[in-house]
Design an enzyme around this catalytic site. Structure first.
Site, short mmCIF file in Angstrom:
data_model
loop_
_atom_site.label_atom_id
_atom_site.label_comp_id
_atom_site.label_asym_id
_atom_site.label_seq_id
_atom_site.Cartn_x
_atom_site.Cartn_y
_atom_site.Cartn_z
N TYR A 163 -35.17 -31.01 -6.55
CA TYR A 163 -35.42 -29.96 -7.54
C TYR A 163 -36.27 -30.48 -8.71
CZ TYR A 163 -32.33 -26.21 -5.91
OH TYR A 163 -31.76 -25.18 -5.20
N LYS A 165 -28.07 -36.92 4.36
CA LYS A 165 -28.72 -37.13 5.66
C LYS A 165 -29.15 -38.59 5.71
CE LYS A 165 -30.36 -34.53 8.43
NZ LYS A 165 -29.93 -34.36 9.86
N ASP A 218 -25.98 -31.47 7.80
CA ASP A 218 -26.08 -30.42 8.83
C ASP A 218 -24.75 -30.26 9.56
OD1 ASP A 218 -26.47 -32.97 9.94
OD2 ASP A 218 -27.87 -32.29 11.47
N ASP A 221 -26.88 -26.69 -2.85
CA ASP A 221 -27.32 -25.30 -2.98
C ASP A 221 -27.00 -24.55 -1.70
OD1 ASP A 221 -28.71 -23.06 -4.10
OD2 ASP A 221 -30.45 -23.59 -2.87
N ASP A 279 -23.56 -21.90 -0.66
CA ASP A 279 -23.69 -20.51 -0.21
C ASP A 279 -22.89 -20.29 1.07
OD1 ASP A 279 -25.39 -19.81 -2.30
OD2 ASP A 279 -26.79 -18.74 -0.99
C1 IPM Z 1 -28.10 -21.46 -7.41
C2 IPM Z 1 -29.42 -20.74 -7.28
C3 IPM Z 1 -30.45 -21.51 -8.07
C4 IPM Z 1 -30.64 -22.86 -7.41
C5 IPM Z 1 -31.80 -20.79 -8.27
C6 IPM Z 1 -31.63 -19.42 -8.89
C7 IPM Z 1 -32.74 -21.63 -9.08
O1 IPM Z 1 -29.75 -20.57 -5.94
O2 IPM Z 1 -27.64 -21.65 -8.54
O3 IPM Z 1 -27.53 -21.81 -6.38
O4 IPM Z 1 -31.40 -22.98 -6.43
O5 IPM Z 1 -30.03 -23.81 -7.89
MG MG Z 2 -28.23 -21.17 -4.58
#
Ligand code: IPM
Ligand code: MG
Length: 363
Positions: free
Chosen positions: A143, A194, A227, A251, A255
């Site tokens: 990032y 990884k 993975d 990230d 999710d």
């Molecule tokens: C998160 C989001 C952010 C990230 C974006 C909005 C920059 O996806 O907080 O998970 O990628 O960190």
């Molecule tokens: Mg995210």
């Protein structure tokens, strides 16, 4: 004696403002019912800040954040700003805030509420009682790594570059947070990278191993390729307690873990730096521009983020507990925003969900 706290509220874009309006109800309730006083600084971040200041995070906003006990954020982004330059996009404001506040540890709990077990796309027996905490490194890795950019190679071709880079101190400090938290929970850490293909992953594994041996050998540590971790999260999520991983894998894995619980609309997060600094609290979900302004958003992730702020930055764990159990009550009573709606439940709007929560707090 009334305890005084300063909060910066950054509603942001999309559903952020309507979710934050419900957090304000909770803040007002605490003011009126507990010996607590909150000074609120409100400001813009993301696209809203770009529209107002020409940048997604203004210096004056950052100063307010630095001067606060905690920052509560809604969400950023939306199609309106799709063509804005990369460094001025809404997301860039959030990344700058994380970086400048030194918030290297992002805590993303994935908790399955019993009342929502059917909202998960996985079988109930797989997700029942699930309680995973992802600790995502937040201020390093790909990032922020340099060099980055898009180069014109002059032959009709271009090259896009990002750099995955970690130094030992970055791995150690986030590792320490993960091990410390594991001791207060299930005492188990999975460290994910990884190492099979990336030098930064090999370093990650070696540094986590050394830290574990030196300071945390009472905690169970397992290494897992990222993975495989994605796969294991779907196959057998209850094997996990704390997962520590880098910025990009975190990230993605967070999710995936979030969706085990049925709705992104339920999940809060905390971003912490060195112990004495203010934290940033934001829902895991995005700005959901498709439903913004329609009263359909679930405000509970933002409210639960505020509860995390009470717990981690303000040392008000009783109040945090009260909010969390009020959320359970509301769910048990069958009040549901559309994202978590189920048979036999009552569909409520964003504002009605906030009101229901206040009612539950009162009981
Ligand atoms: C998160 C989001 C952010 C990230 C974006 C909005 C920059 O996806 O907080 O998970 O990628 O960190
Ligand atoms: Mg995210």
């Amino acid at each position: 004696m009334t305890k005084k706290y300063t909060l910066t509220i950054l509603p942001g874009d999309g559903i952020g403002p309507e979710a934050m309006a419900e957090v304000r109800k909770v803040i007002d309730w605490l003011k009126n019912n507990k010996a607590l006083s909150f000074t609120l600084h409100e400001d813009d971040i993301g696209g809203a800040a770009y529209d107002r200041y020409g940048v997604p995070l203004a210096d004056e906003t950052l100063e307010k954040c630095h001067a606060s006990d905690a920052v509560i954020m809604g969400s950023v982004g939306g199609p309106k700003w799709d063509n804005v330059d990369y460094d001025k996009r809404p997301e860039a404001g959030l990344l700058r805030l994380r970086k400048e506040m030194g918030l290297f540890a992002n805590l993303r709990p994935a908790l399955v509420f019993d009342a929502l077990i059917d909202a998960s796309t996985l079988k109930p027996e797989i997700v029942k009682g699930l309680d995973i905490l992802i600790v995502r490194e937040l201020t390093g890795g790909v990032y922020f790594g340099e060099p980055r950019g898009i180069e014109d190679l002059g032959n009709g071709q271009r090259r896009g570059i990002n750099t995955q880079v970690y130094e030992t101190y970055e791995i150690e400090r986030v590792g320490r947070v993960a091990f410390d938290l594991a001791r207060k929970r299930g005492n188990k850490v999975h460290s994910c990278e990884k190492a099979n293909v990336m030098e930064s992953g090999k370093l990650w594994r070696e540094d986590i191993t050394a830290l574990h041996q030196a300071e945390f050998n009472d905690v169970t540590l397992e290494h897992m390729y990222a993975d495989n971790c994605a796969m294991q999260l779907l196959r057998n999520p209850s094997q996990f307690d704390v997962i520590v991983t880098d910025n990009l894998f975190g990230d993605i894995l967070s999710d995936a873990a979030a969706m085990l619980t049925g709705s992104l609309g339920m999940l809060p997060s905390a971003s912490l730096g060195e112990a004495d600094k203010a934290g940033l609290y934001e829902p895991v979900h995005g700005s959901a521009p498709d439903i913004a302004g329609q009263g359909k958003a679930n405000p509970l992730a933002t409210i639960l983020s505020f509860a995390m702020a009470l717990r981690y930055s303000l040392d008000l764990s009783n109040e945090a507990d009260a909010i969390e159990s009020a959320v359970q009550d509301v769910l048990n009573n069958g009040q549901r925003t559309p994202d978590i709606m189920a048979d036999g439940c009552t569909e409520v709007s964003t504002a009605q969900m906030g009101d229901a929560l206040i009612k539950a707090l009162e009981q």
